[in-house]
Design a protein around this motif. Structure first.
Motif, PDB file in Angstrom:
ATOM      1  N   ILE A 334      30.354  43.214  54.191  1.00 18.19           N
ATOM      2  CA  ILE A 334      30.668  44.738  54.650  1.00 18.19           C
ATOM      3  C   ILE A 334      31.580  44.794  52.580  1.00 18.19           C
ATOM      4  O   ILE A 334      32.119  45.381  52.165  1.00 18.19           O
ATOM      5  N   LEU A 335      32.486  43.310  52.570  1.00 13.45           N
ATOM      6  CA  LEU A 335      33.308  42.717  51.589  1.00 13.45           C
ATOM      7  C   LEU A 335      32.625  41.892  50.702  1.00 13.45           C
ATOM      8  O   LEU A 335      32.352  41.142  51.359  1.00 13.45           O
ATOM      9  N   THR A 336      33.689  42.516  49.363  1.00 12.11           N
ATOM     10  CA  THR A 336      32.908  40.698  48.555  1.00 12.11           C
ATOM     11  C   THR A 336      34.208  40.179  48.296  1.00 12.11           C
ATOM     12  O   THR A 336      35.733  40.750  48.054  1.00 12.11           O
ATOM     13  N   TRP A 337      34.625  38.218  49.229  1.00  9.36           N
ATOM     14  CA  TRP A 337      36.270  38.162  48.717  1.00  9.36           C
ATOM     15  C   TRP A 337      36.267  37.297  46.887  1.00  9.36           C
ATOM     16  O   TRP A 337      35.237  36.928  47.275  1.00  9.36           O
ATOM     17  N   LEU A 338      37.130  37.653  47.144  1.00  9.53           N
ATOM     18  CA  LEU A 338      37.269  37.721  45.336  1.00  9.53           C
ATOM     19  C   LEU A 338      38.518  36.935  44.642  1.00  9.53           C
ATOM     20  O   LEU A 338      39.263  36.812  44.475  1.00  9.53           O
ATOM     21  N   PRO A 339      37.891  35.428  45.074  1.00  7.01           N
ATOM     22  CA  PRO A 339      39.793  34.164  44.131  1.00  7.01           C
ATOM     23  C   PRO A 339      39.999  34.859  43.551  1.00  7.01           C
ATOM     24  O   PRO A 339      38.761  34.304  42.600  1.00  7.01           O
ATOM     25  N   THR A 340      41.194  34.818  42.287  1.00  6.97           N
ATOM     26  CA  THR A 340      41.321  35.125  41.614  1.00  6.97           C
ATOM     27  C   THR A 340      42.861  34.138  40.907  1.00  6.97           C
ATOM     28  O   THR A 340      43.407  33.648  41.893  1.00  6.97           O
ATOM     29  N   GLY A 341      42.989  33.939  39.339  1.00 15.60           N
ATOM     30  CA  GLY A 341      44.243  33.324  39.171  1.00 15.60           C
ATOM     31  C   GLY A 341      45.130  34.356  39.695  1.00 15.60           C
ATOM     32  O   GLY A 341      46.153  32.678  40.359  1.00 15.60           O
ATOM     33  N   ALA A 342      45.646  35.026  40.462  1.00 15.03           N
ATOM     34  CA  ALA A 342      45.829  35.912  40.401  1.00 15.03           C
ATOM     35  C   ALA A 342      46.514  36.069  42.072  1.00 15.03           C
ATOM     36  O   ALA A 342      47.527  36.848  42.854  1.00 15.03           O
ATOM     37  N   GLY A 343      45.741  35.475  43.280  1.00 10.93           N
ATOM     38  CA  GLY A 343      45.372  35.438  44.268  1.00 10.93           C
ATOM     39  C   GLY A 343      44.229  35.819  44.884  1.00 10.93           C
ATOM     40  O   GLY A 343      43.301  36.391  44.012  1.00 10.93           O
ATOM     41  N   GLU A 344      43.576  36.405  45.972  1.00 13.25           N
ATOM     42  CA  GLU A 344      43.115  36.599  46.665  1.00 13.25           C
ATOM     43  C   GLU A 344      42.469  38.413  46.837  1.00 13.25           C
ATOM     44  O   GLU A 344      43.698  38.582  46.626  1.00 13.25           O
ATOM     45  N   ARG A 345      41.186  38.758  46.750  1.00 16.86           N
ATOM     46  CA  ARG A 345      40.962  40.540  45.794  1.00 16.86           C
ATOM     47  C   ARG A 345      39.860  40.097  46.755  1.00 16.86           C
ATOM     48  O   ARG A 345      38.719  39.335  46.994  1.00 16.86           O
ATOM     49  N   TYR A 346      39.105  41.265  47.425  1.00 13.68           N
ATOM     50  CA  TYR A 346      38.683  41.763  47.823  1.00 13.68           C
ATOM     51  C   TYR A 346      37.881  43.299  47.245  1.00 13.68           C
ATOM     52  O   TYR A 346      38.115  43.841  46.154  1.00 13.68           O
TER      53      TYR A 346
END
Length: 719
Positions: A334-346
């Motif tokens: 349902i969500l896509t997990w997006l690891p970024t340099g600033a932390g986890e986002r969705y």
């Protein structure tokens, strides 16, 4: 003069594209026949994936690159040209309409634009695309939309679902089966299609009618049940729909026909198989997961867990459970997990967000959670404003730019409130963001709307007027800056020292823009006198010092200019502020250059450039590279000067206002160009200039930061 350009911004594919060879070839052929190709089809059918792969295949044809513009988070169609410019990394800060700036920027380039998810902005997309195609001969547009744009010359390609095995065939045939097998293997350790009930696999894919998103949602559920059980459950679900046509019309009713407040209104035009797969997947979620799914629909673009806690948690969804619920929704696709340099986002796919929004609307909570979203981002803006002029400035820059889509969404909600105060508060509080992060045009767009809603005197109105005046000054609009200064003076509470500083800073800026040094000096005097008073730093106070330093430099009072700029540097260093210090370092470099101290000019120019690169300040980068070119020219290093002039022009071509149209700066650059050309000769100058213009921006800046200014003889002419 135009050289090689960046390849674009197409994202890397995170998963493989199954099948679609024939469709891709058809899209490529269509793009050769028409400059506008629109991929249409039902939600979840794969329009975006095909468009992105086709764009990647077509990219070698376009010397100016292939550029993706994500439109799903955009609500206000009038900001479409701004969204395109942002994707192109075009940071024009003038008062010209952005669509004109785009047309001029793209005029002699060969560029492919991918406009993804146009259906909610069809009118704006049609108008903008038609304007750009008429003005830019080398432009090609690839759009995705549930309906055509209806622009002359448009070729429409309908994207069909993946082929599924017809009844009576053996297992393993068809791209739909291949997609299910691959996605299931990613979800279920050890999953092997050969070990599964082949008839159930084919039945499942046929039941989902080859819709890729529906298949991917089903694959995520194979972690919980075998494929034959999954196929049986979907068969039961379709039987229910056949017996209850009303259930297939409303997303909220589909998920739970007993939901209070289900309106029965028609939802988005989804394919029945996708609607069923989403509704069934929703039904299999835990109640708390379903509720969070609905509430997450108020976010635009991507978001982090902290924002979700602030917006979505209440007595029904405990704040402590939010992280676990987000993980569960990610596991269920349902969500896509997006690891970024600033932390986890969705991020949530548009189709799934629409479903959640329908559910939230059915619960009667849409307005409540939109307002909670707005309140959260006002709170974030207030914290950012308080922390901007300090050691966390770069972190705040990254955070606020990352939340740009949600800030836009919050502004749209605020502008929809009858009481104009929320819009004034948010637009005015974001002054540091509009100014410091390079969004002057967009900031003025929102500020003008907010100021039209509410003109009651008070701190919110005064702050919004100051913000609009500041952005007007950034755009070189002296008349607007002075007009806002007068309005701010009337709107502010009597005796408010902060408002008085803002008013004087705007008038000092107007003096600088017009070349009225007497005005700039007089209006900056109070801030200069109070610079060591111990009061908190403000953008207005520092801006006044910058205006004073500039006025002294232009008036050839170099020692006075350096004294002011040294004080500004010390004030910024005491608090860890970097952006305004970099502005001061640029002016200091110009003052040192005027005095013939070339080593110092290069040192301060490079210090400014390091910060401006980190904060993506394209105007400041252009100015500092120009400064370094002038210093190289004054030292007799004509080859380096020519190369830096080419690099600077490359940067100015993405900004829209070379040297801010300040006559003295324009004249200085022209003088440097003429002297370098005389020394090198036309051919050698052109080669060096073109080398700078053609270079990658990051590589060019690295060259500008090389320590070649060390040991320069001071006061040397270009000879």
């Amino acid at each position: 003069m135009v050289g090689k350009w960046q390849a674009g911004n197409l994202p890397a594919e995170l998963t493989s594209l199954i099948g679609r060879r024939a469709e891709l070839e058809q899209v490529r052929q269509a793009a050769r026949r028409s400059r506008l190709v629109t991929l249409t089809g039902v939600g979840g059918v794969g329009k975006s994936r095909i468009a992105l792969r086709a764009a990647a295949d077509l990219r070698p044809r376009f010397s100016g690159g292939a550029w993706l513009v994500q439109l799903s988070p955009l609500v206000d169609g009038s900001l479409l040209p701004h969204a395109i410019a942002e994707a192109l990394r075009l940071t024009d800060q003038t008062t010209r309409p952005m669509v004109e700036v785009l047309a001029e920027h793209l005029f002699d380039r060969e560029v492919l634009l991918v406009l993804d998810t146009c259906e909610h902005l069809v009118g704006a997309c049609a108008t903008t695309v038609e304007t750009l195609l008429d003005a830019v001969p080398g432009l090609c547009v690839l759009a995705t939309s549930r309906r055509p744009l209806d622009v002359t010359g448009e070729l429409v390609h309908v994207v069909d679902p993946l082929p599924v095995p017809p009844p009576g065939t053996s297992a393993g045939l068809g791209d739909a089966v291949a997609l299910l097998a691959e996605r299931a293997a990613e979800t279920v350790p050890g999953f092997d299609l050969a070990d599964q009930d082949q008839d159930a696999v084919i039945r499942l894919c046929r039941r989902l009618e080859g819709i890729p998103l529906a298949i991917e949602l089903a694959a995520a559920r194979l972690r919980e049940m075998p494929v034959e059980h999954l196929a049986d459950r979907l068969d039961d679900r379709f039987a229910t729909l056949r017996d209850d046509p009303a259930a297939s019309a409303d997303p909220a009713a589909l998920a739970d026909p007993a939901t209070p407040g289900a309106s029965g209104e028609t939802g988005p035009p989804w394919h029945q198989a996708l609607r069923t797969a989403i509704g069934w997947s929703h039904e299999l979620c835990e109640p708390a997961e379903r509720l969070l799914w609905a509430r997450l629909s108020v976010f635009a673009g991507d978001f982090d867990a902290e924002a979700v806690r602030r917006v979505c948690a209440d007595e029904l969804l405990a704040e402590a459970d939010i992280g676990q619920l987000l993980d569960a929704l990610a596991e269920e696709s349902i969500l896509t997990w997006l690891p970024t340099g600033a932390g986890e986002r969705y991020r949530m796919l548009d189709t799934l967000r629409e479903y959640g929004a329908g559910w939230l609307r059915g619960l009667g909570e849409e307005e409540r959670f939109k307002q909670r979203h707005r309140e959260h981002y006002l709170s974030l803006a207030s914290k950012g404003a308080a922390g901007w002029l300090g050691p966390g400035q770069i972190s705040w820059y990254d955070r606020m730019v990352g939340e740009h889509d949600n800030l836009r969404a919050a502004m749209e909600v605020a502008l929809g409130v009858k009481d104009g105060l929320p819009a004034l508060e948010l637009a005015g509080t974001l002054a540091f963001f509009w100014y410091g992060c390079g969004y002057a045009k967009e900031g003025r767009h929102y500020l003008r709307q907010a100021l039209d809603l509410d003109t009651r005197p008070g701190p919110a109105l005064a702050q919004a007027l100051w913000a609009d005046g500041l952005l007007a000054a950034t755009q070189g609009d002296a008349d607007a800056a002075e007009a806002r200064a007068a309005e701010c003076e009337l709107a502010a509470p009597e005796g408010d020292p902060y408002a008085a500083t803002c008013v004087r800073a705007l008038r000092a800026s107007a003096g600088v823009i017009r070349g009225n040094l007497v005005q700039a000096m007089a209006e900056s005097e109070p801030s200069y006198t109070a610079r060591w008073s111990g009061e908190p730093l403000t953008i207005a106070g520092l801006l006044a010092l910058l205006c004073r330093g500039h006025a002294y430099t232009v008036d050839n009072r170099i020692d006075d200019a350096i004294a002011v700029l040294e004080d500004l540097r010390s004030l910024c260093d005491e608090r860890g502020e970097q952006l305004m210090r970099s502005h001061g370092d640029l002016l200091r470099g110009q003052a040192e250059l005027s005095a013939g101290r070339l080593d110092a000019a290069v040192s301060y120019g490079q210090a400014a450039l390091r910060t401006k690169r980190r904060l993506h300040d394209s105007f400041g980068i252009g100015m500092t590279v120009d400064l370094l070119a002038l210093a190289a020219g004054a030292a007799g290093r004509a080859m380096r000067a020519a190369r830096l002039l080419g690099l600077a022009q490359r940067i100015w071509s993405t900004h829209g206002q070379a040297q801010a149209s300040v006559a003295a700066w324009v004249a200085a650059r022209k003088g440097c160009e003429a002297q370098a050309r005389d020394l090198l000769g036309d051919n050698a100058y052109t080669v060096a200039y073109q080398t700078g213009f053609d270079s990658d921006i990051d590589a060019g800046i690295a060259y500008a930061l090389e320590p070649e200014g060390e040991g320069l003889h001071n006061g040397g002419p270009l000879s």
